[in-house]
Motif scaffolding. Sequence first.
Motif, PDB file in Angstrom:
ATOM      1  N   LEU A  78       0.792  -1.249  -0.717  1.00 49.38           N
ATOM      2  CA  LEU A  78      -0.348  -0.195   0.020  1.00 49.38           C
ATOM      3  C   LEU A  78       1.103   1.346  -0.080  1.00 49.38           C
ATOM      4  CD1 LEU A  78      -2.612   1.524   0.573  1.00 49.38           C
ATOM      5  CD2 LEU A  78      -2.918   1.345   2.652  1.00 49.38           C
ATOM      6  N   ASN A  79       1.843   1.377   0.776  1.00 45.31           N
ATOM      7  CA  ASN A  79       2.776   2.711   1.184  1.00 45.31           C
ATOM      8  C   ASN A  79       3.715   2.263  -0.001  1.00 45.31           C
ATOM      9  OD1 ASN A  79       6.035   3.249   1.568  1.00 45.31           O
ATOM     10  ND2 ASN A  79       4.755   4.426   2.370  1.00 45.31           N
ATOM     11  N   THR A  80       3.557   1.443  -0.948  1.00 46.60           N
ATOM     12  CA  THR A  80       4.410   1.716  -2.626  1.00 46.60           C
ATOM     13  C   THR A  80       3.731   1.803  -3.858  1.00 46.60           C
ATOM     14  OG1 THR A  80       5.787  -0.192  -1.385  1.00 46.60           O
ATOM     15  CG2 THR A  80       5.862   0.852  -4.324  1.00 46.60           C
ATOM     16  N   GLY A  81       2.236   1.002  -3.974  1.00 45.73           N
ATOM     17  CA  GLY A  81       1.617   1.185  -4.757  1.00 45.73           C
ATOM     18  C   GLY A  81       0.509   2.300  -4.758  1.00 45.73           C
ATOM     19  N   GLY A  82       0.033   2.542  -3.324  1.00 49.26           N
ATOM     20  CA  GLY A  82      -1.302   3.095  -3.179  1.00 49.26           C
ATOM     21  C   GLY A  82      -2.321   2.571  -3.230  1.00 49.26           C
ATOM     22  N   PRO A  83      -2.941   2.822  -2.937  1.00 49.32           N
ATOM     23  CA  PRO A  83      -4.770   2.053  -2.785  1.00 49.32           C
ATOM     24  C   PRO A  83      -4.474   1.200  -4.550  1.00 49.32           C
ATOM     25  CG  PRO A  83      -5.445   4.483  -2.620  1.00 49.32           C
ATOM     26  CD  PRO A  83      -3.883   3.928  -2.485  1.00 49.32           C
ATOM     27  N   ALA A  84      -4.900   2.268  -5.288  1.00 52.99           N
ATOM     28  CA  ALA A  84      -5.625   1.919  -6.772  1.00 52.99           C
ATOM     29  C   ALA A  84      -4.500   0.649  -7.305  1.00 52.99           C
ATOM     30  CB  ALA A  84      -5.416   3.252  -7.452  1.00 52.99           C
ATOM     31  N   GLY A  85      -3.342   1.728  -6.650  1.00 54.96           N
ATOM     32  CA  GLY A  85      -2.198  -0.396  -7.529  1.00 54.96           C
ATOM     33  C   GLY A  85      -2.463  -1.275  -6.936  1.00 54.96           C
ATOM     34  N   VAL A  86      -2.245  -1.652  -5.647  1.00 56.45           N
ATOM     35  CA  VAL A  86      -2.425  -2.094  -5.004  1.00 56.45           C
ATOM     36  C   VAL A  86      -3.830  -2.970  -5.410  1.00 56.45           C
ATOM     37  CG1 VAL A  86      -3.250  -3.514  -2.357  1.00 56.45           C
ATOM     38  CG2 VAL A  86      -1.931  -1.965  -2.485  1.00 56.45           C
ATOM     39  N   PHE A 114      -9.337   1.654   2.257  1.00 55.02           N
ATOM     40  CA  PHE A 114     -10.361   3.216   2.929  1.00 55.02           C
ATOM     41  C   PHE A 114     -10.262   3.127   4.184  1.00 55.02           C
ATOM     42  CE2 PHE A 114     -12.975   1.092  -0.175  1.00 55.02           C
ATOM     43  CZ  PHE A 114     -13.613   2.709  -1.097  1.00 55.02           C
ATOM     44  N   LEU A 115      -8.955   2.946   4.625  1.00 53.09           N
ATOM     45  CA  LEU A 115      -9.665   2.869   5.800  1.00 53.09           C
ATOM     46  C   LEU A 115      -7.596   3.527   6.491  1.00 53.09           C
ATOM     47  CD1 LEU A 115     -10.668   0.068   7.636  1.00 53.09           C
ATOM     48  CD2 LEU A 115     -11.919   2.184   7.984  1.00 53.09           C
ATOM     49  N   VAL A 116      -6.696   2.565   5.712  1.00 52.99           N
ATOM     50  CA  VAL A 116      -5.785   3.632   5.806  1.00 52.99           C
ATOM     51  C   VAL A 116      -4.619   4.659   4.755  1.00 52.99           C
ATOM     52  CG1 VAL A 116      -3.086   2.472   6.428  1.00 52.99           C
ATOM     53  CG2 VAL A 116      -5.372   1.435   7.244  1.00 52.99           C
ATOM     54  N   PRO A 117      -3.825   5.794   4.989  1.00 49.02           N
ATOM     55  CA  PRO A 117      -3.718   6.372   3.648  1.00 49.02           C
ATOM     56  C   PRO A 117      -2.188   5.228   3.446  1.00 49.02           C
ATOM     57  CG  PRO A 117      -3.056   7.441   5.893  1.00 49.02           C
ATOM     58  CD  PRO A 117      -4.360   5.870   6.530  1.00 49.02           C
ATOM     59  N   TYR A 118      -2.442   5.262   2.267  1.00 51.83           N
ATOM     60  CA  TYR A 118      -0.257   4.824   1.451  1.00 51.83           C
ATOM     61  C   TYR A 118       0.929   5.600   2.626  1.00 51.83           C
ATOM     62  CZ  TYR A 118       0.236   8.490  -1.777  1.00 51.83           C
ATOM     63  OH  TYR A 118       0.386   9.530  -2.566  1.00 51.83           O
ATOM     64  N   ASN A 119       0.498   6.944   2.960  1.00 49.36           N
ATOM     65  CA  ASN A 119       1.792   7.685   3.608  1.00 49.36           C
ATOM     66  C   ASN A 119       1.870   7.905   4.787  1.00 49.36           C
ATOM     67  OD1 ASN A 119      -1.029   9.028   4.128  1.00 49.36           O
ATOM     68  ND2 ASN A 119       0.325  11.118   3.002  1.00 49.36           N
ATOM     69  N   SER A 120       0.858   6.831   5.482  1.00 45.38           N
ATOM     70  CA  SER A 120       0.676   6.690   7.451  1.00 45.38           C
ATOM     71  C   SER A 120       2.320   6.497   7.702  1.00 45.38           C
ATOM     72  CB  SER A 120      -0.120   5.987   7.693  1.00 45.38           C
ATOM     73  OG  SER A 120      -0.126   5.037   8.911  1.00 45.38           O
ATOM     74  N   ASP A 121       3.047   7.021   8.361  1.00 44.17           N
ATOM     75  CA  ASP A 121       4.261   6.439   8.984  1.00 44.17           C
ATOM     76  C   ASP A 121       4.441   5.365   9.155  1.00 44.17           C
ATOM     77  OD1 ASP A 121       5.140   9.304   8.067  1.00 44.17           O
ATOM     78  OD2 ASP A 121       4.647  10.146  10.044  1.00 44.17           O
ATOM     79  N   ARG A 122       3.476   4.308   9.589  1.00 39.53           N
ATOM     80  CA  ARG A 122       3.505   3.483  10.184  1.00 39.53           C
ATOM     81  C   ARG A 122       3.738   2.319   9.314  1.00 39.53           C
ATOM     82  NH1 ARG A 122      -0.900   2.451  14.346  1.00 39.53           N
ATOM     83  NH2 ARG A 122      -0.208   0.435  14.882  1.00 39.53           N
ATOM     84  N   LEU A 123       3.313   2.598   8.252  1.00 39.59           N
ATOM     85  CA  LEU A 123       4.088   1.825   6.935  1.00 39.59           C
ATOM     86  C   LEU A 123       5.418   1.427   6.264  1.00 39.59           C
ATOM     87  CD1 LEU A 123       0.110   1.755   4.786  1.00 39.59           C
ATOM     88  CD2 LEU A 123       0.844   0.327   6.758  1.00 39.59           C
ATOM     89  N   LEU A 124       6.096   2.693   6.131  1.00 44.75           N
ATOM     90  CA  LEU A 124       7.264   2.978   6.116  1.00 44.75           C
ATOM     91  C   LEU A 124       7.976   1.804   6.634  1.00 44.75           C
ATOM     92  CD1 LEU A 124       7.004   6.648   6.212  1.00 44.75           C
ATOM     93  CD2 LEU A 124       7.056   5.675   4.348  1.00 44.75           C
ATOM     94  N   GLY A 125       8.952   1.708   5.684  1.00 46.27           N
ATOM     95  CA  GLY A 125      10.014   0.442   6.808  1.00 46.27           C
ATOM     96  C   GLY A 125       9.994  -0.261   6.920  1.00 46.27           C
ATOM     97  N   ALA A 126       8.304  -0.569   6.737  1.00 39.71           N
ATOM     98  CA  ALA A 126       8.174  -1.798   7.642  1.00 39.71           C
ATOM     99  C   ALA A 126       8.214  -3.866   7.248  1.00 39.71           C
ATOM    100  CB  ALA A 126       6.139  -2.209   6.984  1.00 39.71           C
ATOM    101  N   SER A 127       8.634  -4.041   8.364  1.00 40.09           N
ATOM    102  CA  SER A 127       9.365  -5.290   7.939  1.00 40.09           C
ATOM    103  C   SER A 127       7.920  -6.705   7.938  1.00 40.09           C
ATOM    104  CB  SER A 127      10.573  -5.529   8.935  1.00 40.09           C
ATOM    105  OG  SER A 127       9.652  -6.051  10.455  1.00 40.09           O
ATOM    106  N   SER A 128       9.110  -7.937   7.129  1.00 37.00           N
ATOM    107  CA  SER A 128       7.283  -9.332   7.291  1.00 37.00           C
ATOM    108  C   SER A 128       7.624  -9.156   8.367  1.00 37.00           C
ATOM    109  CB  SER A 128       8.550 -10.228   6.631  1.00 37.00           C
ATOM    110  OG  SER A 128       9.277 -10.593   7.005  1.00 37.00           O
ATOM    111  N   VAL A 129       7.992  -9.069   9.724  1.00 34.74           N
ATOM    112  CA  VAL A 129       7.048  -9.622  10.671  1.00 34.74           C
ATOM    113  C   VAL A 129       7.106  -8.663  11.891  1.00 34.74           C
ATOM    114  CG1 VAL A 129       8.874 -11.903  10.610  1.00 34.74           C
ATOM    115  CG2 VAL A 129       9.583  -9.880  11.758  1.00 34.74           C
ATOM    116  N   ASP A 130       6.883  -7.399  11.267  1.00 34.84           N
ATOM    117  CA  ASP A 130       6.698  -5.952  12.574  1.00 34.84           C
ATOM    118  C   ASP A 130       5.117  -6.187  12.551  1.00 34.84           C
ATOM    119  OD1 ASP A 130       6.040  -4.140  13.954  1.00 34.84           O
ATOM    120  OD2 ASP A 130       6.813  -2.636  12.037  1.00 34.84           O
ATOM    121  N   ILE A 131       4.608  -6.346  13.614  1.00 29.97           N
ATOM    122  CA  ILE A 131       2.954  -6.056  13.461  1.00 29.97           C
ATOM    123  C   ILE A 131       2.553  -5.081  13.535  1.00 29.97           C
ATOM    124  CG2 ILE A 131       3.000  -8.879  14.465  1.00 29.97           C
ATOM    125  CD1 ILE A 131       2.415  -7.251  16.982  1.00 29.97           C
ATOM    126  N   THR A 132       2.909  -4.419  14.026  1.00 26.08           N
ATOM    127  CA  THR A 132       3.022  -2.836  14.263  1.00 26.08           C
ATOM    128  C   THR A 132       3.082  -1.835  12.699  1.00 26.08           C
ATOM    129  OG1 THR A 132       4.866  -1.742  13.837  1.00 26.08           O
ATOM    130  CG2 THR A 132       3.731  -1.951  16.738  1.00 26.08           C
TER     131      THR A 132
END
Length: 592
Positions: free
Chosen positions: A112-120, A330-348
């Motif tokens: 979502l962070n990389t492609g945006g809602p339409a891209g996803v 619809f619930l999460v914006p793609y520019n949310s700081d919490r999506l940045l640098g997410a790892s595959s095991v980071d539940i947050t």
Amino acid sequence: MLPRDKEASFIESEGVSSAKSPLSSSVSPYNEENGHDNQSRWRSFKDSFKPAIEYEKLHSIEDEDSMTDIQRINLNTSKSKLKRKLKNRHLQMIAIASSIGSGLLIGTGSALNTGGPAGVLIAWALTGSAILCTIQAMAELAVTFPISGSFNVYASRFIDPSVGFSVAWNYFFQFLVLLPLELVAGSITMEYWNTNVNPDVWVLIFYIVVASINLFGVRAYGEAEFVFSTLKVLAVIGFIIVSIILAAGGGPTGHYVGALYWHTPGPFANGFKGVASVFVTAAFSFGGTELVGLTAAEAFNPRKSLPKATKQVFWRIMMFYMVSITLITFLVPYNSDRLLGASSVDITASPFVIAIQNGGIKGLPSVMNAVILISVISVGSSSVYATSRTLTALAEQGLAPKICGYIDRAGRPLVAITITNVFGLLSFIAASGKQAQVFDWLLSISALSSIFTWLSICLAHIRFRRALKSQGRDTDELAFTSQTGVIGSWFGVILNTLVIIAQFWLSLFPLGDAPNAEGFFEGYLGFVILIVFYVGHKIWRKNWILFIRAKDIDIDSGRRETDIEALKQELAEERAVLRSKPLYYRIYRYWC
């Protein structure tokens, strides 16, 4: 000597007594007469590890040495000694939820962070469509040829042995590295609750659980996966229900977002390049969908259970992927700081967690942790199953050391399981501090593996249909035909090829980074390995053909129903009965 069809029926049955059995009760590892005697049970347990009993010797070693690769592949994989103990409910749950894991629960966040809602949505919809066509093609082949190795063998017998060799080893490595990856992911996930325990303690616990499941046999794997998949399905359904309530403004905060995030910050995050980069993430999240085809040789009744299991894939893609991802956009914006640098095991960094916490609901991370832990054990268990069966099929084809094809009397490929579990010990580097670098490269080996596998399934289906036509036969003799047909397989070939090309472009020119050799090989190492195996097999076997000619393809070896005319008659009667049923029943049978 029993006729072949009667003999097969005898071998597959359990608890057949007997006077007519070619084996005495003292030889059987499952002696029912003294079943309550502890000494007899212990002897039966020990005997179960002995080599599977040869009921009929179809050829001599000298004959096998003189066979071509194609003849050896067709013969040996069609008479595997694996036990047919997976039932319809096992296959249906494997089809529905076997690959639901971090790819969906967490990976969608970085996408979502990389492609945006339409891209996803574009990436998941197109990839899901291709997967649906691929699984339909695989089901047609697996129902017709429920052989050891399944789709790994179809590439060899319908395209070219070199293609089958490279795809099979690539698939083997894909799931081989998944076991330590998942075990380490589980140990990191446990740190949410307790950071004072050495991570290797959790790795050991998960390792014992996963290893035990597969050592108890295919029935134990089926039962465990049934339970795990059921829990994952319930969890995802729960998330979907909560997300619908939040999207409608029914959460504790009462905040209604609507389509705001589609306008601000917008539908696309990084333009066309961002959309292209999301396809690989989508493929990763769908990885393992084809696993139901690998169970064909161990399904109790593949002709009945595999088509039903295959049809569940459509509902899984629609409900668990498309519905949940649409709600997330619809619930999460793609520019949310919490999506940045997410790892595959980071539940947050999970968009599910972010969406529900933004809605004012607390306590979700612990629930998500539990779901991820279930996924870790499920995917880890499936990786042992997939690698052991693939390695066994390679050994049966003469493309891996013969000892790797050892199957005991309980139907367990013991050597292949042991090799997989030994490699899994690599997960104990979890406490070393170097796991990130090691696993980045391990993951790069299998980054494109699923795409290669899906591409080979579609090509094998196209070649099989071409062989039927070339040899003057048609689909009337098939117990199940792909609902998307050859057109669907061509769609799968084209889309998967485009994804491979896009990944090459992105590996050369990474999104938001300058071109570099390390980045290229991390993103495209899987393709390099595939080519090395392909060319290596050509040189090793002196096999210089590009593909097997349609008129020379063997379309009979490995079938369970050897009397084609009788099968046609039975299928015609079944179709006539179905046509006489009410419309609602026919619609139900078509979709379910």
